[in-house]
Design a protein around this motif. Structure first.
Motif, PDB file in Angstrom:
ATOM      1  N   PRO A  11       0.834  -1.201   0.000  1.00 38.37           N
ATOM      2  CA  PRO A  11       0.000   0.000   0.000  1.00 38.37           C
ATOM      3  C   PRO A  11       0.868   1.249   0.000  1.00 38.37           C
ATOM      4  O   PRO A  11       2.009   1.226   0.436  1.00 38.37           O
ATOM      5  CB  PRO A  11      -0.802  -0.108   1.304  1.00 38.37           C
ATOM      6  CG  PRO A  11      -0.128  -1.125   2.135  1.00 38.37           C
ATOM      7  CD  PRO A  11       0.715  -1.969   1.224  1.00 38.37           C
ATOM      8  N   ARG A  12       0.313   2.329  -0.517  1.00 36.72           N
ATOM      9  CA  ARG A  12       1.025   3.616  -0.537  1.00 36.72           C
ATOM     10  C   ARG A  12       1.223   4.094   0.894  1.00 36.72           C
ATOM     11  O   ARG A  12       0.380   3.883   1.742  1.00 36.72           O
ATOM     12  CB  ARG A  12       0.207   4.669  -1.282  1.00 36.72           C
ATOM     13  CG  ARG A  12      -0.106   4.330  -2.698  1.00 36.72           C
ATOM     14  CD  ARG A  12       0.848   4.854  -3.705  1.00 36.72           C
ATOM     15  NE  ARG A  12       1.283   6.199  -3.437  1.00 36.72           N
ATOM     16  CZ  ARG A  12       2.428   6.674  -3.877  1.00 36.72           C
ATOM     17  NH1 ARG A  12       3.228   5.917  -4.558  1.00 36.72           N
ATOM     18  NH2 ARG A  12       2.783   7.901  -3.637  1.00 36.72           N
ATOM     19  N   ALA A  19      -4.646  12.140  -7.021  1.00 31.43           N
ATOM     20  CA  ALA A  19      -4.900  13.511  -7.471  1.00 31.43           C
ATOM     21  C   ALA A  19      -6.208  13.579  -8.244  1.00 31.43           C
ATOM     22  O   ALA A  19      -6.451  12.765  -9.133  1.00 31.43           O
ATOM     23  CB  ALA A  19      -3.758  13.990  -8.353  1.00 31.43           C
ATOM     24  N   VAL A  20      -7.043  14.565  -7.900  1.00 26.36           N
ATOM     25  CA  VAL A  20      -8.304  14.793  -8.598  1.00 26.36           C
ATOM     26  C   VAL A  20      -8.247  16.183  -9.218  1.00 26.36           C
ATOM     27  O   VAL A  20      -8.066  17.176  -8.514  1.00 26.36           O
ATOM     28  CB  VAL A  20      -9.517  14.697  -7.649  1.00 26.36           C
ATOM     29  CG1 VAL A  20     -10.813  14.965  -8.407  1.00 26.36           C
ATOM     30  CG2 VAL A  20      -9.555  13.350  -6.953  1.00 26.36           C
ATOM     31  N   ILE A  47     -15.973  -2.024  -4.950  1.00 18.24           N
ATOM     32  CA  ILE A  47     -14.964  -2.829  -5.620  1.00 18.24           C
ATOM     33  C   ILE A  47     -13.595  -2.501  -5.027  1.00 18.24           C
ATOM     34  O   ILE A  47     -13.226  -1.331  -4.917  1.00 18.24           O
ATOM     35  CB  ILE A  47     -14.987  -2.626  -7.154  1.00 18.24           C
ATOM     36  CG1 ILE A  47     -13.986  -3.549  -7.841  1.00 18.24           C
ATOM     37  CG2 ILE A  47     -14.771  -1.186  -7.526  1.00 18.24           C
ATOM     38  CD1 ILE A  47     -14.132  -3.607  -9.342  1.00 18.24           C
ATOM     39  N   ALA A  48     -12.884  -3.538  -4.596  1.00 23.32           N
ATOM     40  CA  ALA A  48     -11.534  -3.362  -4.045  1.00 23.32           C
ATOM     41  C   ALA A  48     -10.547  -3.374  -5.205  1.00 23.32           C
ATOM     42  O   ALA A  48     -10.609  -4.246  -6.082  1.00 23.32           O
ATOM     43  CB  ALA A  48     -11.215  -4.477  -3.061  1.00 23.32           C
ATOM     44  N   LEU A  49      -9.639  -2.395  -5.217  1.00 22.22           N
ATOM     45  CA  LEU A  49      -8.678  -2.251  -6.310  1.00 22.22           C
ATOM     46  C   LEU A  49      -7.257  -2.116  -5.789  1.00 22.22           C
ATOM     47  O   LEU A  49      -7.024  -1.524  -4.732  1.00 22.22           O
ATOM     48  CB  LEU A  49      -9.023  -1.023  -7.154  1.00 22.22           C
ATOM     49  CG  LEU A  49     -10.404  -1.049  -7.813  1.00 22.22           C
ATOM     50  CD1 LEU A  49     -10.743   0.324  -8.366  1.00 22.22           C
ATOM     51  CD2 LEU A  49     -10.420  -2.087  -8.907  1.00 22.22           C
ATOM     52  N   SER A  50      -6.335  -2.636  -6.578  1.00 25.36           N
ATOM     53  CA  SER A  50      -4.906  -2.502  -6.299  1.00 25.36           C
ATOM     54  C   SER A  50      -4.246  -2.119  -7.616  1.00 25.36           C
ATOM     55  O   SER A  50      -4.390  -2.832  -8.612  1.00 25.36           O
ATOM     56  CB  SER A  50      -4.353  -3.828  -5.781  1.00 25.36           C
ATOM     57  OG  SER A  50      -2.975  -3.731  -5.559  1.00 25.36           O
ATOM     58  N   TYR A  51      -3.557  -0.997  -7.638  1.00 22.44           N
ATOM     59  CA  TYR A  51      -2.980  -0.468  -8.871  1.00 22.44           C
ATOM     60  C   TYR A  51      -1.519  -0.902  -9.024  1.00 22.44           C
ATOM     61  O   TYR A  51      -0.651  -0.439  -8.293  1.00 22.44           O
ATOM     62  CB  TYR A  51      -3.097   1.058  -8.889  1.00 22.44           C
ATOM     63  CG  TYR A  51      -4.532   1.512  -8.934  1.00 22.44           C
ATOM     64  CD1 TYR A  51      -5.174   1.692 -10.146  1.00 22.44           C
ATOM     65  CD2 TYR A  51      -5.254   1.725  -7.762  1.00 22.44           C
ATOM     66  CE1 TYR A  51      -6.505   2.081 -10.197  1.00 22.44           C
ATOM     67  CE2 TYR A  51      -6.581   2.120  -7.808  1.00 22.44           C
ATOM     68  CZ  TYR A  51      -7.204   2.294  -9.025  1.00 22.44           C
ATOM     69  OH  TYR A  51      -8.512   2.677  -9.079  1.00 22.44           O
ATOM     70  N   ASP A  52      -1.273  -1.791 -10.007  1.00 24.37           N
ATOM     71  CA  ASP A  52       0.084  -2.260 -10.298  1.00 24.37           C
ATOM     72  C   ASP A  52       0.839  -1.269 -11.171  1.00 24.37           C
ATOM     73  O   ASP A  52       2.037  -1.411 -11.382  1.00 24.37           O
ATOM     74  CB  ASP A  52       0.029  -3.622 -10.997  1.00 24.37           C
ATOM     75  CG  ASP A  52      -0.617  -4.682 -10.118  1.00 24.37           C
ATOM     76  OD1 ASP A  52      -0.513  -4.583  -8.878  1.00 24.37           O
ATOM     77  OD2 ASP A  52      -1.236  -5.604 -10.679  1.00 24.37           O
ATOM     78  N   ALA A  53       0.131  -0.295 -11.709  1.00 26.49           N
ATOM     79  CA  ALA A  53       0.704   0.773 -12.535  1.00 26.49           C
ATOM     80  C   ALA A  53      -0.096   2.034 -12.246  1.00 26.49           C
ATOM     81  O   ALA A  53      -1.229   1.969 -11.747  1.00 26.49           O
ATOM     82  CB  ALA A  53       0.610   0.415 -14.018  1.00 26.49           C
ATOM     83  N   ARG A  54       0.491   3.171 -12.555  1.00 33.63           N
ATOM     84  CA  ARG A  54      -0.227   4.431 -12.393  1.00 33.63           C
ATOM     85  C   ARG A  54      -1.422   4.426 -13.347  1.00 33.63           C
ATOM     86  O   ARG A  54      -1.286   4.075 -14.518  1.00 33.63           O
ATOM     87  CB  ARG A  54       0.711   5.584 -12.736  1.00 33.63           C
ATOM     88  CG  ARG A  54       0.053   6.925 -12.661  1.00 33.63           C
ATOM     89  CD  ARG A  54       1.047   7.998 -13.025  1.00 33.63           C
ATOM     90  NE  ARG A  54       0.324   9.131 -13.549  1.00 33.63           N
ATOM     91  CZ  ARG A  54       0.861  10.177 -14.076  1.00 33.63           C
ATOM     92  NH1 ARG A  54       2.158  10.259 -14.190  1.00 33.63           N
ATOM     93  NH2 ARG A  54       0.129  11.160 -14.514  1.00 33.63           N
ATOM     94  N   VAL A  88      -5.908  10.622 -10.913  1.00 37.95           N
ATOM     95  CA  VAL A  88      -4.680   9.848 -11.059  1.00 37.95           C
ATOM     96  C   VAL A  88      -4.440   9.040  -9.784  1.00 37.95           C
ATOM     97  O   VAL A  88      -4.364   9.602  -8.689  1.00 37.95           O
ATOM     98  CB  VAL A  88      -3.461  10.756 -11.338  1.00 37.95           C
ATOM     99  CG1 VAL A  88      -2.192   9.934 -11.441  1.00 37.95           C
ATOM    100  CG2 VAL A  88      -3.673  11.573 -12.602  1.00 37.95           C
ATOM    101  N   PHE A  89      -4.331   7.716  -9.958  1.00 39.70           N
ATOM    102  CA  PHE A  89      -4.015   6.796  -8.864  1.00 39.70           C
ATOM    103  C   PHE A  89      -2.572   6.341  -9.048  1.00 39.70           C
ATOM    104  O   PHE A  89      -2.260   5.663 -10.020  1.00 39.70           O
ATOM    105  CB  PHE A  89      -4.939   5.568  -8.887  1.00 39.70           C
ATOM    106  CG  PHE A  89      -6.364   5.902  -8.569  1.00 39.70           C
ATOM    107  CD1 PHE A  89      -6.810   5.895  -7.261  1.00 39.70           C
ATOM    108  CD2 PHE A  89      -7.250   6.222  -9.583  1.00 39.70           C
ATOM    109  CE1 PHE A  89      -8.129   6.202  -6.964  1.00 39.70           C
ATOM    110  CE2 PHE A  89      -8.569   6.533  -9.297  1.00 39.70           C
ATOM    111  CZ  PHE A  89      -9.010   6.523  -7.985  1.00 39.70           C
ATOM    112  N   PRO A  90      -1.667   6.707  -8.147  1.00 39.16           N
ATOM    113  CA  PRO A  90      -0.270   6.293  -8.268  1.00 39.16           C
ATOM    114  C   PRO A  90      -0.112   4.776  -8.190  1.00 39.16           C
ATOM    115  O   PRO A  90      -0.932   4.084  -7.562  1.00 39.16           O
ATOM    116  CB  PRO A  90       0.417   6.956  -7.078  1.00 39.16           C
ATOM    117  CG  PRO A  90      -0.488   8.067  -6.679  1.00 39.16           C
ATOM    118  CD  PRO A  90      -1.874   7.581  -6.996  1.00 39.16           C
ATOM    119  N   ARG A  91       0.932   4.284  -8.805  1.00 40.55           N
ATOM    120  CA  ARG A  91       1.274   2.862  -8.733  1.00 40.55           C
ATOM    121  C   ARG A  91       1.392   2.455  -7.262  1.00 40.55           C
ATOM    122  O   ARG A  91       1.961   3.178  -6.452  1.00 40.55           O
ATOM    123  CB  ARG A  91       2.607   2.635  -9.448  1.00 40.55           C
ATOM    124  CG  ARG A  91       3.066   1.213  -9.420  1.00 40.55           C
ATOM    125  CD  ARG A  91       4.322   1.077 -10.255  1.00 40.55           C
ATOM    126  NE  ARG A  91       4.744  -0.305 -10.244  1.00 40.55           N
ATOM    127  CZ  ARG A  91       5.907  -0.710  -9.798  1.00 40.55           C
ATOM    128  NH1 ARG A  91       6.801   0.160  -9.361  1.00 40.55           N
ATOM    129  NH2 ARG A  91       6.205  -1.982  -9.811  1.00 40.55           N
TER     130      ARG A  91
END
Length: 112
Positions: A11-12, A19-20, A47-54, A88-91
């Motif tokens: 996690p971050r 950023a919005v 929905i649960a999400l995990s960002y592997d990339a930005r 924008v959701f950071p990696r």
């Protein structure tokens, strides 16, 4: 869209990094090529999400509150966005989307 699996991405540590950009001008959307990005849509729910990339997404319609994990405080950071917003959701970001109004959006991934 982001992976909904429980991948090992950490996690971050700075959940406020989501950023919005509210109602960006058409020139900005054109510069990014938003209309050529893939589309995704989903109805109300969670929905649960995990960002592997930005991931950058532009919401055409809908309303979402994302509960972002990894905040320095014990509570999750909540980020609200909706129709007309560029997000924008950071990696490495892990969050749960609470979709209040069905979403239609364009999205793009940046692996760096």
């Amino acid at each position: 869209m982001a992976s909904s699996s429980s991948s090992p991405a950490p996690p971050r540590t700075d959940a406020s990094a989501v950023a919005v950009e509210r109602s960006p001008p058409a020139s900005r959307l054109s510069e990014l090529g938003v209309r050529s990005w893939p589309k995704w849509g989903g109805g109300p729910g969670r929905i649960a999400l995990s960002y592997d990339a930005r991931q950058t997404c532009y919401l055409v319609r809908g309303k979402v509150t994302a509960a972002v994990e990894g905040s320095p405080s014990p509570e999750k950071v909540h980020v609200e966005f909706g129709a007309g917003d560029l997000v924008v959701f950071p990696r490495g970001t892990r969050c749960t989307w609470h979709i209040a109004v069905a979403v239609d959006m364009h999205y793009a991934f940046d692996p760096s």
